[in-house]
Design a protein around this motif. Structure first.
Motif, PDB file in Angstrom:
ATOM      1  N   GLN A  20       0.828  -1.210   0.000  1.00  0.00           N
ATOM      2  CA  GLN A  20       0.000   0.000   0.000  1.00  0.00           C
ATOM      3  C   GLN A  20       0.864   1.263   0.000  1.00  0.00           C
ATOM      4  O   GLN A  20       0.605   2.209  -0.747  1.00  0.00           O
ATOM      5  N   SER A  24       0.871   3.870  -2.998  1.00  0.00           N
ATOM      6  CA  SER A  24       0.479   5.252  -2.699  1.00  0.00           C
ATOM      7  C   SER A  24       1.540   6.236  -3.175  1.00  0.00           C
ATOM      8  O   SER A  24       1.238   7.326  -3.654  1.00  0.00           O
ATOM      9  N   LEU A 198      -6.594   4.039  -0.913  1.00  0.00           N
ATOM     10  CA  LEU A 198      -6.120   3.402   0.321  1.00  0.00           C
ATOM     11  C   LEU A 198      -6.971   2.176   0.644  1.00  0.00           C
ATOM     12  O   LEU A 198      -8.114   2.288   1.075  1.00  0.00           O
TER      13      LEU A 198
END
Length: 259
Positions: A20, A24, A198
């Motif tokens: 993640q 991101s 997210l």
């Protein structure tokens, strides 16, 4: 690297949270570029369209000029015809032949008048097309200049970020390989359905990051135990405890700091 089957739940949580963080960061890099790639693509299409239109206008202009040349040639032929028929009238034997030649002369004169009228119209068309060509060229030059500026802007951003994005994309693929297919698909599904991308968030002040919904203390304890993958019942996001998140953020910051 360890295979997927050898990973403990905690290792899976760390791997998916790392994924993640990497994804991101890639999102951030792409956001810097924003709409620039699409702007450049649209401008390239517009410039190509204007160039094609300009070429067509120039071709039309050449065609009209060629038609005028042909009409002028035809006028000269008609004038020669008038001379010929007028001369023949001097040697006619009767009125019928004279009248027939007179009609031929009149026909040639009418053809000249028609050709002259058409030349006048075509010359007016040429002037109009020349103005359209000038306007189109001015617009093409402006768009080409704008495209050059935008491409330069995009190239500058790409040169700054391309190496990092390539590196992170490879890292993302590495971490994806560590995660079992079912969990990875869930991660990708959630990422695709939320605006900020997210899919994995940490617990902050008793709630999942970015959410106002409080996580029950018992659930918080289960998350902190790292014994199973737990999702937020409101958003569907995968949850990790703040301590794990801080540790992985620090690790990923070292990775990102290479650039």
């Amino acid at each position: 690297m360890a295979t997927t089957k050898e990973l403990s739940v905690e290792d899976k949580l760390r791997a998916i949270y790392d994924l993640q963080l990497i994804d991101s960061r890639i999102d951030e890099i792409r956001n810097v570029r924003g709409e620039l790639p699409l702007e450049v693509e649209d401008l390239e299409d517009e410039v190509a369209g204007l160039s094609t239109r300009l070429d067509k206008l120039k071709s039309d202009l050449e065609s009209i000029e060629e038609q005028i040349k042909n009409k002028k040639g035809a006028i000269e032929e008609h004038k020669e015809g008038i001379k010929k028929y007028t001369k023949q009238q001097e040697t006619v034997r009767n009125n019928r032949e004279f009248n027939s030649l007179t009609k031929e002369v009149e026909f040639q004169e009418l053809e000249i008048q028609l050709a002259e009228k058409q030349i006048k119209e075509m010359k007016a068309s040429i002037e109009h097309k020349k103005q359209v060509i000038a306007d189109s060229k001015e617009r093409l030059d402006a768009k080409s200049s704008h495209l050059k500026h935008k491409k330069s802007e995009l190239d500058a951003i790409m040169s700054e970020t391309e190496k990092e994005e390539t590196f992170l994309s490879e890292k993302s693929a590495e971490y994806e390989a560590l995660i079992e297919e079912r969990l990875l698909q869930a991660y990708k599904r959630i990422r695709g359905s939320v605006r900020n991308g997210l899919a994995v968030v940490s617990i902050e002040r008793g709630a999942s990051a970015g959410s106002f919904f409080t996580i029950p203390p018992q659930t918080q304890m289960e998350i902190a135990s790292r014994k199973k993958v737990i999702t937020d019942e409101h958003s569907g996001r995968i949850l990790v405890d703040s301590a794990l998140a801080d540790e992985e953020k620090e690790k990923m910051e070292q990775l990102f700091s290479k650039f």
